[in-house]
Write a protein that holds these residues in place. Structure first.
Motif, short mmCIF file in Angstrom:
data_model
loop_
_atom_site.label_atom_id
_atom_site.label_comp_id
_atom_site.label_asym_id
_atom_site.label_seq_id
_atom_site.Cartn_x
_atom_site.Cartn_y
_atom_site.Cartn_z
N LYS A 1 6.52 -6.34 -16.31
CA LYS A 1 7.64 -6.86 -15.51
C LYS A 1 8.92 -6.89 -16.33
CE LYS A 1 9.08 -10.87 -12.78
NZ LYS A 1 8.69 -12.22 -12.31
N ALA A 2 8.82 -7.34 -17.59
CA ALA A 2 10.01 -7.48 -18.43
C ALA A 2 10.66 -6.14 -18.75
CB ALA A 2 9.64 -8.20 -19.73
N THR A 3 9.85 -5.08 -18.82
CA THR A 3 10.37 -3.74 -19.14
C THR A 3 10.64 -2.90 -17.89
OG1 THR A 3 8.12 -2.88 -19.36
CG2 THR A 3 9.18 -3.68 -21.37
N VAL B 1 9.49 2.47 -27.89
CA VAL B 1 10.11 1.14 -27.96
C VAL B 1 10.92 0.94 -26.68
CG1 VAL B 1 11.64 -0.41 -29.24
CG2 VAL B 1 10.27 1.30 -30.47
N TYR B 2 10.69 -0.20 -26.00
CA TYR B 2 11.36 -0.48 -24.74
C TYR B 2 12.23 -1.72 -24.85
CZ TYR B 2 7.78 2.67 -22.86
OH TYR B 2 6.96 3.74 -22.63
N LYS B 3 13.29 -1.74 -24.08
CA LYS B 3 14.12 -2.92 -23.96
C LYS B 3 13.55 -3.79 -22.84
CE LYS B 3 18.92 -4.45 -23.36
NZ LYS B 3 20.32 -4.02 -23.10
N ALA B 4 13.51 -5.10 -23.05
CA ALA B 4 12.93 -5.99 -22.06
C ALA B 4 13.72 -7.29 -22.00
CB ALA B 4 11.47 -6.28 -22.39
N THR B 5 13.51 -8.02 -20.93
CA THR B 5 14.15 -9.33 -20.77
C THR B 5 13.06 -10.38 -20.59
OG1 THR B 5 16.08 -8.31 -19.71
CG2 THR B 5 15.79 -10.68 -19.45
N LEU B 6 12.94 -11.24 -21.58
CA LEU B 6 12.00 -12.35 -21.53
C LEU B 6 12.78 -13.63 -21.79
CD1 LEU B 6 9.01 -10.92 -23.61
CD2 LEU B 6 8.94 -11.50 -21.19
N ASN B 7 12.37 -14.69 -21.17
CA ASN B 7 13.04 -15.97 -21.39
C ASN B 7 12.97 -16.34 -22.87
OD1 ASN B 7 14.30 -18.40 -20.72
ND2 ASN B 7 12.35 -19.46 -20.45
N PRO B 8 14.10 -16.54 -23.59
CA PRO B 8 15.43 -16.77 -23.01
C PRO B 8 16.42 -15.63 -23.17
CG PRO B 8 15.35 -17.70 -25.21
CD PRO B 8 14.06 -16.97 -25.00
N GLY B 9 15.97 -14.40 -23.44
CA GLY B 9 16.95 -13.33 -23.64
C GLY B 9 16.33 -11.97 -23.78
#
Length: 422
Positions: A115-117, A132-140
């Motif tokens: 989900k984050a990626t 390598v992937y960029k992801a968004t996890l709490n808090p950033g």
């Protein structure tokens, strides 16, 4: 006299009782053995050997360093051997999913990372470890390194990074936020470094040009990161793969050392594990002896410093340019990055090159320690700042003098006009 039949009955009863007792003891022994094996397998989850270790607070934005003395709450047979052996050897012999919760590293599920990626669509790049992937996890924002399914060496590197970064934390080391071992996948989650690697900034096609100020600060940041590994960590850690591609920069252009897959604790058993590292950065003494020491890290750092000065990649005959430049006092001027010509103080360039030359000494024992290197770079930076302050003061004094002269000229004009009016 007791009848013989009674003696037989008593003998049988005693035999049965002994048999039951033996069976009970065997059953208890098996349960104890299984429990002890389980405790060994998860020893790092429940306790840490009695010693002083750096403890870290993991997560995005954390930068706290402190130590604590912890004592075993569970006594385990053979704990001395566990204490002496590195966490890497523990990884090899135990369940790979059993990672020390005491380290503070968060464990994520495959669905969390998926989900984050955005279902692994936000790719940042491809490394030897895997994509390598960029992801968004709490808090950033974070970066997710996914182990390639066909990478056997990568799995060892995964184990090493988790075991080491679980106890190492410094503002100049990339922070490990969490990990994922799920659905046959192995992933490492790091803080996101928005300015990428030093190698990309030096050799990429982007328009971003590193100023001399930034390069000097980057060299200082790297030295502080290595200094923590060599002299601050307990036990000390040898990185073994220092290179510009493993130096990452955050949004403030502060440098952090990354990629600890080949790192080893200095107290490692000393067995040869084959030549490791990256061509162009490897200490020649290590190549000839297969003995990697802290001074081998110093050699690699010397190469990185010359990369900062020249923007010449080690695999593009950088050492040949360095050797030619060393033949004269101002030789480094000839190999200075053309983008810096006229934009920096040549004496500062020569000073930094002198430090790098010492790091590249053929005899490891004559190379400086990382603490000495850090101090030398810091003094170079401080001298530069002092000059800037002096120039600033001089400029302000000059401005005040000009202002006074202009005021005097105004007053003279007024006096002249008054005389004319009379």
């Amino acid at each position: 006299m007791v009848p013989q039949a009674w003696l037989v009955v008593i003998g049988i009863s005693v035999g049965l009782a002994l048999g039951i007792l033996i069976a009970f003891l065997v059953f208890r022994g098996i349960r104890w053995y299984r429990k002890r094996a389980h405790l060994r397998r998860c020893a790092n989850e429940h306790s840490i050997p009695s010693t002083t270790l750096p403890i870290r607070t993991n997560g995005l934005g954390t930068s706290t360093e402190f130590s604590a003395s912890l004592t075993n709450s569970i006594t385990i047979e053979g704990s001395e051997q566990l204490h002496k052996s590195s966490q890497l050897s523990w990884w090899k012999s135990q369940n790979k999913d059993c990672i020390a919760s005491a380290s503070g590293i968060l464990r994520y599920s495959y669905k969390d990372i998926q989900k984050a990626t955005q279902n692994f669509t936000t790719i940042l790049g491809q490394g030897s470890f895997g994509p390598v992937y960029k992801a968004t996890l709490n808090p950033g924002e974070v970066a997710v390194k996914v182990l390639a399914s066909d990478s056997k060496q990568g799995e060892k590197e995964f184990q090493t990074e988790v075991s080491l970064l679980g106890r190492l934390h410094h503002r100049n080391l990339v922070n490990l936020v969490g990990y994922c071992v799920d659905k046959g996948q192995h992933m490492l989650i790091y803080e996101f470094m928005s300015n990428g690697s030093l190698a990309n900034l030096l050799y990429g096609e982007g328009e971003r040009i590193l100023s001399w100020d930034e390069r000097l600060q980057i060299a200082l940041d790297i030295s502080h990161g290595i200094e923590y590994l060599h002299e601050g960590a307990v036990p000390p850690v040898i990185h073994r793969d220092l290179k510009s591609a493993n130096i990452l920069l955050d949004r403030s252009m502060r440098a952090k050392v990354a990629d600890f897959g080949l790192s080893k604790e200095e107290v490692f058993d000393g067995r040869n594990s084959g030549l490791k590292g990256t061509y162009g950065y490897i200490d020649p003494v290590y190549i000839s002896t297969n003995n990697f020491t802290m001074k081998s890290d110093i050699y690699s750092f010397g190469i990185i410093i010359f990369e900062l000065i020249t923007s010449i990649h080690p695999q593009q005959n950088l050492m040949e340019y360095i050797n030619l430049a060393s033949m004269s006092h101002d030789g480094v001027d000839e190999i200075l990055d053309k983008k810096l010509v006229g934009e920096c103080n040549v004496d500062e360039v020569r000073g930094l090159a002198s430090i790098a030359h010492k790091c590249l000494h053929k005899l490891p024992r004559k190379r400086p320690s990382i603490a000495e290197v850090s101090q030398a770079i810091l003094k170079l930076k401080q001298r530069r700042l002092a000059k800037v302050d002096t120039m600033s003061f001089a400029s302000r004094d000059f401005s005040r003098a000009v202002s006074r002269i202009e005021d005097q000229q105004v007053e003279l004009r007024k006096m002249a006009s008054l005389k004319e009016s009379e």
